[in-house]
Scaffold this motif. Structure first.
Motif, PDB file in Angstrom:
ATOM      1  N   LEU A 194       0.832  -1.212   0.000  1.00 52.81           N
ATOM      2  CA  LEU A 194       0.000   0.000   0.000  1.00 52.81           C
ATOM      3  C   LEU A 194       0.860   1.252   0.000  1.00 52.81           C
ATOM      4  N   ILE A 195       0.466   2.218  -0.805  1.00 50.55           N
ATOM      5  CA  ILE A 195       1.176   3.502  -0.790  1.00 50.55           C
ATOM      6  C   ILE A 195       0.162   4.634  -0.917  1.00 50.55           C
ATOM      7  N   ALA A 196       0.341   5.678  -0.112  1.00 52.48           N
ATOM      8  CA  ALA A 196      -0.445   6.909  -0.267  1.00 52.48           C
ATOM      9  C   ALA A 196       0.464   7.908  -0.966  1.00 52.48           C
ATOM     10  N   LEU A 197       0.006   8.447  -2.088  1.00 51.11           N
ATOM     11  CA  LEU A 197       0.821   9.415  -2.834  1.00 51.11           C
ATOM     12  C   LEU A 197       0.089  10.747  -2.920  1.00 51.11           C
ATOM     13  N   PRO A 198       0.794  11.863  -2.704  1.00 50.48           N
ATOM     14  CA  PRO A 198       0.145  13.161  -2.881  1.00 50.48           C
ATOM     15  C   PRO A 198      -0.340  13.303  -4.323  1.00 50.48           C
ATOM     16  N   ALA A 199      -1.558  13.813  -4.497  1.00 54.12           N
ATOM     17  CA  ALA A 199      -2.069  14.006  -5.856  1.00 54.12           C
ATOM     18  C   ALA A 199      -1.164  14.976  -6.614  1.00 54.12           C
ATOM     19  N   ASP A 200      -0.581  15.927  -5.905  1.00 50.63           N
ATOM     20  CA  ASP A 200       0.363  16.873  -6.501  1.00 50.63           C
ATOM     21  C   ASP A 200       1.772  16.276  -6.376  1.00 50.63           C
ATOM     22  N   HIS A 201       2.310  15.771  -7.498  1.00 51.83           N
ATOM     23  CA  HIS A 201       3.616  15.102  -7.454  1.00 51.83           C
ATOM     24  C   HIS A 201       4.727  16.031  -6.984  1.00 51.83           C
ATOM     25  N   ASP A 202       4.598  17.331  -7.243  1.00 47.46           N
ATOM     26  CA  ASP A 202       5.668  18.264  -6.876  1.00 47.46           C
ATOM     27  C   ASP A 202       5.802  18.422  -5.366  1.00 47.46           C
ATOM     28  N   ARG A 203       4.765  18.081  -4.650  1.00 43.53           N
ATOM     29  CA  ARG A 203       4.795  18.277  -3.195  1.00 43.53           C
ATOM     30  C   ARG A 203       5.737  17.279  -2.522  1.00 43.53           C
ATOM     31  N   GLY A 204       5.736  16.058  -2.971  1.00 45.41           N
ATOM     32  CA  GLY A 204       6.600  15.041  -2.376  1.00 45.41           C
ATOM     33  C   GLY A 204       5.954  14.334  -1.204  1.00 45.41           C
ATOM     34  N   PHE A 205       5.727  15.063  -0.104  1.00 49.41           N
ATOM     35  CA  PHE A 205       5.273  14.436   1.146  1.00 49.41           C
ATOM     36  C   PHE A 205       4.421  15.424   1.937  1.00 49.41           C
ATOM     37  N   TYR A 206       3.765  14.925   2.972  1.00 53.98           N
ATOM     38  CA  TYR A 206       3.119  15.788   3.963  1.00 53.98           C
ATOM     39  C   TYR A 206       3.862  15.620   5.283  1.00 53.98           C
ATOM     40  N   LEU A 207       4.440  16.692   5.777  1.00 54.47           N
ATOM     41  CA  LEU A 207       5.193  16.617   7.030  1.00 54.47           C
ATOM     42  C   LEU A 207       5.057  17.946   7.766  1.00 54.47           C
ATOM     43  N   GLY A 208       4.461  17.901   8.954  1.00 57.32           N
ATOM     44  CA  GLY A 208       4.361  19.124   9.745  1.00 57.32           C
ATOM     45  C   GLY A 208       3.110  19.129  10.596  1.00 57.32           C
TER      46      GLY A 208
END
Ligand SMILES: Cc1cc2nc3c(=O)[nH]c(=O)nc-3n(C[C@H](O)[C@H](O)[C@H](O)COP(=O)(O)OP(=O)(O)OC[C@H]3O[C@@H](n4cnc5c(N)ncnc54)[C@H](O)[C@@H]3O)c2cc1C
Length: 389
Positions: A325-339
């Motif tokens: 399983l992988i969750a990927l940001p719909a916006d590829h330029d973002r990379g990740f969610y961290l914060g």
């Protein structure tokens, strides 16, 4: 019955690579930490399953390459502490359509970033890629580069090392503990685990593809898509066959994104099977809990077809198929969610999210960053691209 335990400085939800790393770094920094994992540790049914991940310095975005570089001392610390090599520098080969933008990045832009960061790489065309690395029948216009410091990460070795270091630093690591709700208020965070409530000052949610179900009641929906990605192994025709880690950038096919990647023989593995996999963002899951737990037959057929055409050193029959399983940001330029959660108030002050993207290579660093955010509300690293605001 509600059992109120003493409050922890930090509760971590999820015991994959990122959660374990966060527990390690926060506990090593002196915080009292509890980690809550729904399943058994080291299980294969979420994002940190399987045996190997690609290690690469190149990113199309300079800040992400600099974060990979910043993670290296922490990887070395983990290797030294565990007495086991976790990153094996077998080289990283990117080739294909050099102007194609994919969820993995963009070949020409990544070469530009390597140049800017003075990281060595070797540019080559299709004929040289075939001659040096054993591919066949590549379109003649394909180009790419080989970066010698890339390679492969030992996944299980890393998880064992993170677990051991987190425990040694005093973290309370609990499996079989599904978190049902995260409830921040002025006093702290209440974490509902079955009939029990765990109390902490702050929480890091690193529940992989399952993160959304805990964020939704807090009024946040990350723009991610969840995929169940197939993988398989192939038997070399002759002993001694090997490859660097590689990724083929291709134009999308009618039914899928037509991207493939693979590895050499895993240096720690007792067998010589070689992993090749499709990277298809197709059929996103509405809910991670709907995952089938098995790869789609069509994905295995596609990867077998690619191996049969382009990798003559391998027998084209897929072995040991599995899915991850992988969750990927719909916006590829973002990379990740961290914060931290965006906004103001208890949720923003007490809840930190670490989720989505090809994160394994960043595990020690993102754990460190979460630990810093929990302890001081700030981090010394540039995560502007990754924050949730
Ligand atoms: C096929 C594939 C290939 C990949 N290749 C690469 C690569 O080459 N390089 C790279 O850097 N990255 C790669 N990645 C990405 C990387 O593996 C993941 O980003 C990383 O492993 C995610 O780790 P995590 O800890 O965030 O999530 P997970 O490993 O998914 O861990 C989340 C944990 O939370 C638990 N959980 C869920 N809900 C709850 C709850 N309510 N309460 C308690 N526990 C809960 C789950 O059981 C799980 O153990 C790949 C991923 C896949 C699937």
């Amino acid at each position: 019955m509600t059992g109120h335990k003493r409050p922890f400085d930090l509760a971590v939800v999820g015991g994959g690579a990122l959660g374990l790393s966060c527990a390690w770094r926060a506990a090593a920094a002196g915080l009292s930490v509890v980690l809550l994992e729904e399943r058994r540790f080291f299980h294969d049914d979420a994002g940190s399953g399987g045996a190997e991940r690609q290690w690469r310095l190149q990113y199309s975005e300079e800040d992400l390459t600099r974060l990979v570089l910043a993670s290296i001392p922490l990887w070395r610390e983990l290797e030294t502490a565990s007495g086991r090599r976790l990153i094996h520098e077998t080289g990283s080969l990117w080739f294909g359509e050099i102007a194609e933008s994919t969820n993995e990045g963009h070949i020409a832009d990544a070469a530009g970033v390597l140049e800017k960061c003075s990281i060595p790489y070797e540019w080559m065309g299709a004929a040289e890629i075939e001659r040096r690395f054993g591919f066949r029948d590549l379109p003649v216009h394909y180009e790419g580069f080989h970066q010698p410091d890339g390679g492969v990460i030992d996944v299980k070795g890393t998880l064992f090392a993170l677990y051991a270091q987190a425990r040694a630093a005093g973290a309370d690591l609990r499996d079989g503990s599904r978190v049902l709700a995260v409830e921040p208020d002025e006093e702290g965070v209440r974490i509902r685990v079955g009939e029990e409530t765990v109390e902490a000052e702050k929480v890091v949610i690193s529940a992989g593809a399952f993160t959304g179900e805990l964020l939704q009641p807090l009024g946040l929906s990350l723009d991610v898509e969840i995929f169940e990605m197939a993988t398989a192994y192939f038997r070399p025709r002759t002993a001694g066959t090997d490859f660097p880690s590689w990724f083929a950038f291709q134009k999308p096919a009618e039914a899928d994104s037509n991207l493939f990647y693979g590895f050499g023989v895993s240096p720690w593995s007792p067998n010589s099977l070689i992993r090749v996999a499709p990277d298809f963002e197709v059929h996103p899951l509405r809910d991670a809990r709907d995952a089938a737990g098995t790869p789609r037959v069509t994905d295995l057929e596609r990867v077998a077809e690619w191996v049969g055409r382009h990798l003559p050193a391998l027998e084209p029959e897929p072995l040991n198929p599995s899915s991850c399983l992988i969750a990927l940001p719909a916006d590829h330029d973002r990379g990740f969610y961290l914060g931290p959660l965006p906004g103001t108030g208890p949720a923003a002050e007490r809840v930190i999210v670490c989720n989505a993207g090809w994160m394994f290579k960043f595990a020690p660093l993102f754990g460190e960053i979460c630990g810093q955010l929990v302890a001081t509300g700030r981090t010394e690293y540039d995560i502007a691209r990754l924050t949730l605001g």
